[in-house]
Design an enzyme around this catalytic site. Structure first.
Site, PDB file in Angstrom:
ATOM      1  N   ARG A   1       1.217  -1.256  -0.392  1.00  0.00           N
ATOM      2  CA  ARG A   1       0.562  -0.006  -0.207  1.00  0.00           C
ATOM      3  C   ARG A   1       0.749   1.762   0.210  1.00  0.00           C
ATOM      4  O   ARG A   1       0.215   2.714   0.004  1.00  0.00           O
ATOM      5  CB  ARG A   1      -0.836   0.337   1.301  1.00  0.00           C
TER       6      ARG A   1
ATOM      7  N   TYR B   1       0.899   4.366  -1.973  1.00  0.00           N
ATOM      8  CA  TYR B   1      -0.270   5.132  -2.620  1.00  0.00           C
ATOM      9  C   TYR B   1      -0.183   6.359  -0.937  1.00  0.00           C
ATOM     10  O   TYR B   1       0.143   7.124  -1.115  1.00  0.00           O
ATOM     11  CB  TYR B   1      -1.583   4.804  -2.286  1.00  0.00           C
TER      12      TYR B   1
ATOM     13  N   ASP C   1     -12.458 -12.081   8.612  1.00  0.00           N
ATOM     14  CA  ASP C   1     -13.121 -12.317   9.405  1.00  0.00           C
ATOM     15  C   ASP C   1     -14.316 -10.872   9.567  1.00  0.00           C
ATOM     16  O   ASP C   1     -15.548 -11.756   9.554  1.00  0.00           O
ATOM     17  CB  ASP C   1     -12.986 -12.710  11.093  1.00  0.00           C
TER      18      ASP C   1
ATOM     19  N   ARG D   1     -14.774   0.496   9.071  1.00  0.00           N
ATOM     20  CA  ARG D   1     -14.571   1.667   8.149  1.00  0.00           C
ATOM     21  C   ARG D   1     -15.804   3.001   8.536  1.00  0.00           C
ATOM     22  O   ARG D   1     -16.823   1.966   8.798  1.00  0.00           O
ATOM     23  CB  ARG D   1     -14.300   1.440   6.396  1.00  0.00           C
TER      24      ARG D   1
HETATM   25  P1  NAD Z   1     -10.812   7.497  -9.022  1.00  0.00           P
HETATM   26  O1  NAD Z   1      -9.735   6.172  -9.249  1.00  0.00           O
HETATM   27  O2  NAD Z   1     -12.608   7.545  -9.966  1.00  0.00           O
HETATM   28  O3  NAD Z   1     -10.780   8.935  -9.564  1.00  0.00           O
HETATM   29  C1  NAD Z   1      -9.598   9.130 -10.078  1.00  0.00           C
HETATM   30  C2  NAD Z   1      -9.163  10.278 -11.423  1.00  0.00           C
HETATM   31  O4  NAD Z   1      -7.685  10.705 -11.385  1.00  0.00           O
HETATM   32  C3  NAD Z   1      -9.194   9.728 -12.710  1.00  0.00           C
HETATM   33  O5  NAD Z   1     -10.426   9.340 -13.302  1.00  0.00           O
HETATM   34  C4  NAD Z   1      -8.207   9.108 -13.312  1.00  0.00           C
HETATM   35  O6  NAD Z   1      -8.457   8.423 -14.849  1.00  0.00           O
HETATM   36  C5  NAD Z   1      -7.158  10.629 -12.647  1.00  0.00           C
HETATM   37  N1  NAD Z   1      -5.553   9.476 -12.922  1.00  0.00           N
HETATM   38  C6  NAD Z   1      -4.555   9.243 -12.263  1.00  0.00           C
HETATM   39  N2  NAD Z   1      -3.960   9.729 -12.824  1.00  0.00           N
HETATM   40  C7  NAD Z   1      -3.992  10.443 -13.521  1.00  0.00           C
HETATM   41  C8  NAD Z   1      -3.058  11.244 -13.942  1.00  0.00           C
HETATM   42  N3  NAD Z   1      -1.798  10.818 -14.291  1.00  0.00           N
HETATM   43  N4  NAD Z   1      -3.652  12.498 -15.064  1.00  0.00           N
HETATM   44  C9  NAD Z   1      -4.819  12.694 -15.365  1.00  0.00           C
HETATM   45  N5  NAD Z   1      -5.278  12.321 -14.623  1.00  0.00           N
HETATM   46  C10 NAD Z   1      -4.949  11.218 -13.892  1.00  0.00           C
HETATM   47  O7  NAD Z   1     -10.983   7.861  -7.733  1.00  0.00           O
HETATM   48  P2  NAD Z   1     -11.499   9.109  -6.640  1.00  0.00           P
HETATM   49  O8  NAD Z   1     -12.723   7.873  -5.715  1.00  0.00           O
HETATM   50  O9  NAD Z   1     -12.594   9.639  -7.374  1.00  0.00           O
HETATM   51  O10 NAD Z   1     -10.504   9.113  -6.194  1.00  0.00           O
HETATM   52  C11 NAD Z   1      -9.620  10.423  -6.308  1.00  0.00           C
HETATM   53  C12 NAD Z   1      -9.173  11.146  -5.130  1.00  0.00           C
HETATM   54  O11 NAD Z   1      -9.196  11.275  -4.608  1.00  0.00           O
HETATM   55  C13 NAD Z   1      -7.825  11.031  -5.232  1.00  0.00           C
HETATM   56  O12 NAD Z   1      -6.728  11.817  -5.392  1.00  0.00           O
HETATM   57  C14 NAD Z   1      -7.582  10.121  -4.516  1.00  0.00           C
HETATM   58  O13 NAD Z   1      -6.769   9.559  -3.865  1.00  0.00           O
HETATM   59  C15 NAD Z   1      -8.699  10.804  -2.969  1.00  0.00           C
HETATM   60  N6  NAD Z   1      -9.297   9.827  -2.666  1.00  0.00           N
HETATM   61  C16 NAD Z   1     -10.696   9.487  -2.313  1.00  0.00           C
HETATM   62  C17 NAD Z   1     -11.218   8.543  -1.766  1.00  0.00           C
HETATM   63  C18 NAD Z   1     -12.275   7.593  -1.670  1.00  0.00           C
HETATM   64  O14 NAD Z   1     -13.130   7.005  -0.679  1.00  0.00           O
HETATM   65  N7  NAD Z   1     -13.112   7.896  -2.727  1.00  0.00           N
HETATM   66  C19 NAD Z   1     -10.509   8.565   0.216  1.00  0.00           C
HETATM   67  C20 NAD Z   1      -9.319   8.944   0.084  1.00  0.00           C
HETATM   68  C21 NAD Z   1      -9.199  10.119  -1.078  1.00  0.00           C
HETATM   69  N1  UDP Z   2     -12.739  -5.965   0.914  1.00  0.00           N
HETATM   70  C1  UDP Z   2     -13.450  -6.516   1.348  1.00  0.00           C
HETATM   71  N2  UDP Z   2     -13.806  -7.684   0.817  1.00  0.00           N
HETATM   72  C2  UDP Z   2     -14.073  -7.017  -0.834  1.00  0.00           C
HETATM   73  C3  UDP Z   2     -13.219  -6.014  -0.947  1.00  0.00           C
HETATM   74  C4  UDP Z   2     -12.309  -4.743   0.362  1.00  0.00           C
HETATM   75  O1  UDP Z   2     -14.306  -7.430   2.256  1.00  0.00           O
HETATM   76  O2  UDP Z   2     -14.400  -7.534  -1.590  1.00  0.00           O
HETATM   77  C5  UDP Z   2     -12.118  -4.625   3.049  1.00  0.00           C
HETATM   78  C6  UDP Z   2     -10.902  -3.943   2.663  1.00  0.00           C
HETATM   79  O3  UDP Z   2     -10.698  -5.389   2.777  1.00  0.00           O
HETATM   80  C7  UDP Z   2     -10.960  -3.016   4.001  1.00  0.00           C
HETATM   81  C8  UDP Z   2     -12.181  -3.071   3.197  1.00  0.00           C
HETATM   82  O4  UDP Z   2     -13.334  -2.933   3.037  1.00  0.00           O
HETATM   83  O5  UDP Z   2     -10.288  -3.493   4.700  1.00  0.00           O
HETATM   84  C9  UDP Z   2     -12.859  -1.224   2.848  1.00  0.00           C
HETATM   85  O6  UDP Z   2     -11.911  -1.882   1.474  1.00  0.00           O
HETATM   86  P1  UDP Z   2     -11.585  -0.749   0.722  1.00  0.00           P
HETATM   87  O7  UDP Z   2     -10.579  -1.156  -0.417  1.00  0.00           O
HETATM   88  O8  UDP Z   2     -13.068  -0.198   0.171  1.00  0.00           O
HETATM   89  O9  UDP Z   2     -10.821   0.974   0.905  1.00  0.00           O
HETATM   90  P2  UDP Z   2      -9.501   0.640   2.355  1.00  0.00           P
HETATM   91  O10 UDP Z   2      -9.149  -0.681   2.400  1.00  0.00           O
HETATM   92  O11 UDP Z   2      -8.573   1.654   0.704  1.00  0.00           O
HETATM   93  O12 UDP Z   2      -9.838   1.709   3.177  1.00  0.00           O
END
Ligand code: NAD
Ligand code: UDP
Length: 323
Positions: free
Chosen positions: A142, A145, A206, A211
């Site tokens: 991980r 990221y 389990d 979250r």
């Molecule tokens: P997503 O994958 O749907 O959207 C990300 C977008 O960025 C995509 O459209 C992808 O094509 C674009 N992208 C990636 N690399 C790129 C690059 N080099 N140039 C141009 N475009 C690029 O994900 P999301 O859930 O919409 O997440 C958006 C942002 O929010 C991310 O930065 C993510 O880290 C952050 N975030 C999201 C969550 C969540 O739960 N959804 C949680 C924490 C942080």
């Molecule tokens: N998870 C799961 N089954 C799935 C996908 C995810 O049980 O098919 C669990 C995963 O192990 C984590 C939680 O759900 O504990 C949230 O996962 P997600 O990938 O959505 O987000 P993140 O781990 O980045 O918080």
């Protein structure tokens, strides 16, 4: 405002573009579609205040004309996506963030970084406040990221301190809703897809890991509040209602009326055991608090998913409306 949204073709980015247009802003959306897709913004393309630019923000790029704000969302965000794109994830967190910061600097624009609760890693403090520095494995799967986002935060603060850029950092906790890719591997999209198909729900470990799930409309309100503010953050944005993954699976089965069973699979490496935001800072600084319960949000997400993956607009109550 004239706003540039990187990653605007993704899940959160497309909702942000839509909300900004709805309040009268002009939006230029930059995306390379490595995890997003043009379908997400298909309905915005007829709007003269919306422009879709295909670009990799990890490479040099410029945007002509004036820019008031840069919202930097570009980055793979789901564990299977950043596992598939490890170097690209590091590049967009580092070079991509720097390119977006430089754009903001050139225009004297506000810059918003969408960081993540992943900066807290396997948290030793619960719930997580912004003052907690985190517990991240720097070499685990991980890390591409988590560390990219931690570096992006440091870079953002350096541009603020040494270059005078007006920056803000939000740390987003698990957010879900319409337009998540059914195959993105995140837990809500996966469980909803499996339940609608009558397939077993794949619960990792389990299912006792927790979250806190925030509905996308709530999150986007928080992003805009931070964009409009002068705060540097970091500010947690998430719904503090905490659920185990097993509770989520049962709620999805209920919301879909599915007869799916739950099956257990191995827990991924370094999967955090618990996560819940302390949102005191967001409440105090931005007046922001989530309004949509998991139950309501799941029903909206299920309705959208069941209607098929078409470009749909949503009514003010969040229900899908045919284009
Ligand atoms: P997503 O994958 O749907 O959207 C990300 C977008 O960025 C995509 O459209 C992808 O094509 C674009 N992208 C990636 N690399 C790129 C690059 N080099 N140039 C141009 N475009 C690029 O994900 P999301 O859930 O919409 O997440 C958006 C942002 O929010 C991310 O930065 C993510 O880290 C952050 N975030 C999201 C969550 C969540 O739960 N959804 C949680 C924490 C942080
Ligand atoms: N998870 C799961 N089954 C799935 C996908 C995810 O049980 O098919 C669990 C995963 O192990 C984590 C939680 O759900 O504990 C949230 O996962 P997600 O990938 O959505 O987000 P993140 O781990 O980045 O918080």
């Amino acid at each position: 405002m004239k706003v540039v949204v990187t990653g605007g073709g993704g899940f959160l980015g497309s909702h942000l573009c839509e909300a900004l247009l709805a309040r009268g802003d002009t939006v230029r959306c930059l995306d390379n579609y490595c995890t997003g897709e043009p379908l997400n913004v298909a309905l915005l393309q007829g709007d003269p205040r919306f422009e879709l630019i295909r670009a990799d923000v990890s490479m040099d790029f410029d945007v002509p004309g004036h820019v008031d704000a840069v919202a930097h969302l570009a980055s793979p965000a789901s564990p299977p996506d950043y596992d598939r794109l490890p170097l690209e994830t590091l590049w967009v967190g580092s070079r991509g963030t720097e390119n977006a910061l430089r754009l903001a600097q050139r225009h004297g624009a506000r810059f918003l970084l969408t960081s993540t609760s992943e900066v807290y890693g396997e948290p030793l403090f619960h719930p997580q406040t912004e003052s907690y520095w985190g517990n991240v494995n720097p070499v685990g799967p991980r890390s591409v990221y988590d560390e990219a986002k931690r570096y992006a935060e440091a870079l953002t603060m350096a541009y603020r301190r040494s270059r005078g850029v007006d920056t803000g950092i939000v740390r987003i906790f698990n957010t879900y809703g319409p337009r998540m890719r059914p195959d993105d591997g995140r837990v809500v999209s996966t469980f909803v897809r499996q339940a609608l198909a009558g397939d077993p729900l794949t619960e990792y470990g389990d299912g006792s890991q927790t979250r806190s799930f925030c509905y996308v409309d709530d999150l986007v309100r928080g992003l805009i509040a931070m964009l409009d503010s002068e705060h540097s953050g970091p500010v947690n944005l998430g719904n503090p209602d905490e659920f185990t993954v097993d509770e989520l699976a049962r709620l999805v089965i209920e919301a879909t009326g599915s007869s799916s069973v739950i099956e257990h699979r191995p827990l991924p490496v370094d999967d955090p055991t618990r996560r819940r935001p302390d949102i005191t800072r967001a409440r105090d600084l931005l007046g922001w608090t989530p309004r949509i319960s998991l139950d309501t949000g799941l029903r909206r997400t299920v309705a959208w998913s069941a209607a098929g993956r078409r470009p749909v607009r949503r009514s003010s109550s969040g229900e899908p409306v045919e284009a």
